[in-house]
Scaffold this motif. Structure first.
Motif, mmCIF file in Angstrom:
data_model
loop_
_atom_site.group_PDB
_atom_site.id
_atom_site.type_symbol
_atom_site.label_atom_id
_atom_site.label_comp_id
_atom_site.label_asym_id
_atom_site.label_seq_id
_atom_site.Cartn_x
_atom_site.Cartn_y
_atom_site.Cartn_z
ATOM 1 N N LYS A 136 0.841 -1.209 0.000
ATOM 2 C CA LYS A 136 0.000 0.000 0.000
ATOM 3 C C LYS A 136 0.867 1.246 0.000
ATOM 4 C CE LYS A 136 -3.710 -2.292 2.463
ATOM 5 N NZ LYS A 136 -4.278 -2.523 3.791
ATOM 6 N N SER A 143 -3.541 4.510 -2.598
ATOM 7 C CA SER A 143 -3.971 4.271 -1.214
ATOM 8 C C SER A 143 -4.696 5.489 -0.644
ATOM 9 C CB SER A 143 -2.769 3.914 -0.337
ATOM 10 O OG SER A 143 -2.215 2.684 -0.731
ATOM 11 N N PHE A 164 -5.263 1.353 6.368
ATOM 12 C CA PHE A 164 -4.080 2.000 5.825
ATOM 13 C C PHE A 164 -3.237 2.558 6.972
ATOM 14 C CE2 PHE A 164 -7.046 1.964 2.358
ATOM 15 C CZ PHE A 164 -6.262 1.621 1.276
#
Length: 171
Positions: A136, A143, A164
């Motif tokens: 990510k 992202s 995230f």
């Protein structure tokens, strides 16, 4: 498996508050049948544009001709390229291309969310959910965009939030 599938179209239909249409797969082509007219519409992008016509979201394609054209291009990109991003080599290429495209933009076509962003969010959800935190971080612009998109509950529907959390990168 393809990512531009019936489930994706159903989510788009729900997001647009359009009553569900009858969808079926026929030789790798999605076909929608209008319940009132019994008219058949073929193709992922064409069905999305039909859903938009039946929705109250008049500017979801874009607020001007240039944005509308760009949105349609992104829909085609989703069908042609993103559709097969569940194959690892395709997925990396798609994420790299999107990361470049989103480098200077909040959304695919600029500063306003369009149906292209919505479609891409649904198509990429399973891919983004499987990425490690390091992966990510490699696709930081994708992202950022994805995390921004998933914050809208109406858009997310029953899909899981993808984490995230950057703290995992530094542990």
């Amino acid at each position: 498996m393809t990512l531009c599938n019936i489930q994706c179209l159903e989510r788009i239909s729900n997001y647009l508050d359009v009553s569900p249409v009858h969808l079926e797969m026929n030789e790798n082509v999605i076909i929608s049948t209008e319940q009132t007219t019994n008219q058949k519409i073929e193709g992922f992008s064409t069905i999305i544009q039909s859903l938009i016509k039946n929705s109250k979201c008049s500017d979801i394609l874009g607020s001007n001709k240039e944005t509308e054209a760009l949105t349609r291009q992104w829909l085609e990109y989703t069908v042609v390229c993103v559709n097969y991003a569940d194959i690892p080599s395709n997925g990396k290429r798609v994420l790299q291309e999107l990361n470049t495209a989103l480098k200077d933009n909040t959304y695919l076509t600029g500063t306003k969310k369009t149906i292209a962003d919505i479609t891409l969010y649904y198509a990429l959800h399973s891919i983004m959910r499987q990425l490690t935190y390091q992966e990510k971080a490699q696709y930081v612009h994708v992202s950022r965009w994805f995390d921004n998109m998933q914050q809208e509950k109406k858009l997310r529907q029953q899909l899981d939030l993808v984490s995230f959390d950057l703290m995992h990168l530094f542990l």
